[in-house]
Write a protein that holds these residues in place. Structure first.
Motif, PDB file in Angstrom:
ATOM      1  N   THR A  41       0.849  -1.189   0.000  1.00 11.85           N
ATOM      2  CA  THR A  41       0.000   0.000   0.000  1.00 11.85           C
ATOM      3  C   THR A  41       0.885   1.239   0.000  1.00 11.85           C
ATOM      4  O   THR A  41       1.635   1.456   0.961  1.00 11.85           O
ATOM      5  CB  THR A  41      -0.910   0.021   1.246  1.00 11.85           C
ATOM      6  OG1 THR A  41      -1.663  -1.193   1.304  1.00 11.85           O
ATOM      7  CG2 THR A  41      -1.844   1.215   1.227  1.00 11.85           C
TER       8      THR A  41
ATOM      9  N   LEU B 256       1.952   4.973   0.679  1.00  8.79           N
ATOM     10  CA  LEU B 256       1.565   5.881   1.760  1.00  8.79           C
ATOM     11  C   LEU B 256       1.924   7.315   1.401  1.00  8.79           C
ATOM     12  O   LEU B 256       2.869   7.568   0.664  1.00  8.79           O
ATOM     13  CB  LEU B 256       2.293   5.498   3.055  1.00  8.79           C
ATOM     14  CG  LEU B 256       2.036   4.097   3.595  1.00  8.79           C
ATOM     15  CD1 LEU B 256       2.957   3.822   4.776  1.00  8.79           C
ATOM     16  CD2 LEU B 256       0.581   3.916   3.989  1.00  8.79           C
ATOM     17  N   GLU B 257       1.159   8.230   1.952  1.00  9.59           N
ATOM     18  CA  GLU B 257       1.507   9.648   1.881  1.00  9.59           C
ATOM     19  C   GLU B 257       1.245  10.240   3.258  1.00  9.59           C
ATOM     20  O   GLU B 257       0.449   9.715   4.038  1.00  9.59           O
ATOM     21  CB  GLU B 257       0.722  10.382   0.799  1.00  9.59           C
ATOM     22  CG  GLU B 257      -0.763  10.386   0.995  1.00  9.59           C
ATOM     23  CD  GLU B 257      -1.495  11.065  -0.159  1.00  9.59           C
ATOM     24  OE1 GLU B 257      -2.604  11.531   0.092  1.00  9.59           O
ATOM     25  OE2 GLU B 257      -0.983  11.120  -1.277  1.00  9.59           O
ATOM     26  N   SER B 258       1.916  11.314   3.542  1.00 10.88           N
ATOM     27  CA  SER B 258       1.798  11.949   4.843  1.00 10.88           C
ATOM     28  C   SER B 258       0.383  12.487   5.046  1.00 10.88           C
ATOM     29  O   SER B 258      -0.228  13.035   4.128  1.00 10.88           O
ATOM     30  CB  SER B 258       2.811  13.085   4.953  1.00 10.88           C
ATOM     31  OG  SER B 258       2.754  13.656   6.234  1.00 10.88           O
ATOM     32  N   HIS B 259      -0.111  12.349   6.257  1.00 12.47           N
ATOM     33  CA  HIS B 259      -1.417  12.863   6.628  1.00 12.47           C
ATOM     34  C   HIS B 259      -1.205  14.255   7.235  1.00 12.47           C
ATOM     35  O   HIS B 259      -0.242  14.471   7.959  1.00 12.47           O
ATOM     36  CB  HIS B 259      -2.070  11.926   7.666  1.00 12.47           C
ATOM     37  CG  HIS B 259      -3.484  12.249   7.964  1.00 12.47           C
ATOM     38  ND1 HIS B 259      -3.854  13.291   8.775  1.00 12.47           N
ATOM     39  CD2 HIS B 259      -4.619  11.654   7.554  1.00 12.47           C
ATOM     40  CE1 HIS B 259      -5.162  13.337   8.869  1.00 12.47           C
ATOM     41  NE2 HIS B 259      -5.658  12.350   8.129  1.00 12.47           N
ATOM     42  N   PRO B 260      -2.105  15.201   6.973  1.00 12.89           N
ATOM     43  CA  PRO B 260      -1.925  16.556   7.512  1.00 12.89           C
ATOM     44  C   PRO B 260      -1.855  16.596   9.040  1.00 12.89           C
ATOM     45  O   PRO B 260      -1.246  17.511   9.600  1.00 12.89           O
ATOM     46  CB  PRO B 260      -3.142  17.327   7.014  1.00 12.89           C
ATOM     47  CG  PRO B 260      -3.799  16.490   5.992  1.00 12.89           C
ATOM     48  CD  PRO B 260      -3.274  15.094   6.114  1.00 12.89           C
ATOM     49  N   ASN B 261      -2.430  15.616   9.714  1.00 13.15           N
ATOM     50  CA  ASN B 261      -2.422  15.605  11.181  1.00 13.15           C
ATOM     51  C   ASN B 261      -1.366  14.696  11.781  1.00 13.15           C
ATOM     52  O   ASN B 261      -1.366  14.450  12.984  1.00 13.15           O
ATOM     53  CB  ASN B 261      -3.810  15.188  11.710  1.00 13.15           C
ATOM     54  CG  ASN B 261      -4.886  16.154  11.294  1.00 13.15           C
ATOM     55  OD1 ASN B 261      -4.627  17.339  11.119  1.00 13.15           O
ATOM     56  ND2 ASN B 261      -6.085  15.644  11.097  1.00 13.15           N
ATOM     57  N   ASP B 262      -0.464  14.184  10.965  1.00 17.80           N
ATOM     58  CA  ASP B 262       0.601  13.312  11.446  1.00 17.80           C
ATOM     59  C   ASP B 262       1.514  14.100  12.381  1.00 17.80           C
ATOM     60  O   ASP B 262       2.126  15.087  11.963  1.00 17.80           O
ATOM     61  CB  ASP B 262       1.399  12.777  10.255  1.00 17.80           C
ATOM     62  CG  ASP B 262       2.560  11.892  10.654  1.00 17.80           C
ATOM     63  OD1 ASP B 262       2.752  11.633  11.866  1.00 17.80           O
ATOM     64  OD2 ASP B 262       3.290  11.460   9.754  1.00 17.80           O
TER      65      ASP B 262
ATOM     66  N   ARG C 258       5.056  14.558  11.082  1.00 20.68           N
ATOM     67  CA  ARG C 258       5.195  15.172   9.762  1.00 20.68           C
ATOM     68  C   ARG C 258       6.186  16.336   9.800  1.00 20.68           C
ATOM     69  O   ARG C 258       6.189  17.138  10.715  1.00 20.68           O
ATOM     70  CB  ARG C 258       3.837  15.668   9.279  1.00 20.68           C
ATOM     71  CG  ARG C 258       3.849  16.244   7.914  1.00 20.68           C
ATOM     72  CD  ARG C 258       2.464  16.659   7.511  1.00 20.68           C
ATOM     73  NE  ARG C 258       2.500  17.127   6.128  1.00 20.68           N
ATOM     74  CZ  ARG C 258       1.484  17.623   5.505  1.00 20.68           C
ATOM     75  NH1 ARG C 258       0.336  17.741   6.111  1.00 20.68           N
ATOM     76  NH2 ARG C 258       1.596  18.020   4.261  1.00 20.68           N
TER      77      ARG C 258
END
Length: 97
Positions: A84, A86-92, A95
């Motif tokens: 899968t 993945l990309e960074s989530h704004p709430n990570d 990050r």
């Protein structure tokens, strides 16, 4: 490099000698350390009570991940993989900008 969530399940073929299984598992450990040192293997877990691995792997793209990274694992011929991207989530919380 891009990050991928990878679920690996290993199924040893029927009739495989235990010595061959042991040899491949030992070589797998060595190769995993090499891939970690190269930045391709970031984290690896085994769900409690299960015989599969879940990890964060890194590669330039999915073909490289399959062919050059995962394909270099000694147990790869006995593995199935669910990959899968993945990309960074704004709430990570980890990050970076």
């Amino acid at each position: 490099m891009k990050e991928y969530l990878v679920e690996l399940t290993t199924t040893v073929p029927d009739g495989t000698e235990q010595a061959e299984v042991d040899r491949r598992r030992a070589a797998e450990s060595v190769r995993a350390r090499e891939l970690a040192a190269q930045g391709n293997l970031f984290r690896l877990w085994r769900p409690v009570g299960e015989l599969r691995s879940v990890g964060i792997w890194c590669a330039e793209d999915e073909p490289e991940l399959r062919e050059k990274v995962l394909g270099s694992l000694p147990l790869w011929p006995w593995m199935t993989a669910v990959i899968t991207p993945l990309e960074s989530h704004p709430n990570d919380p980890g990050r970076t900008a």
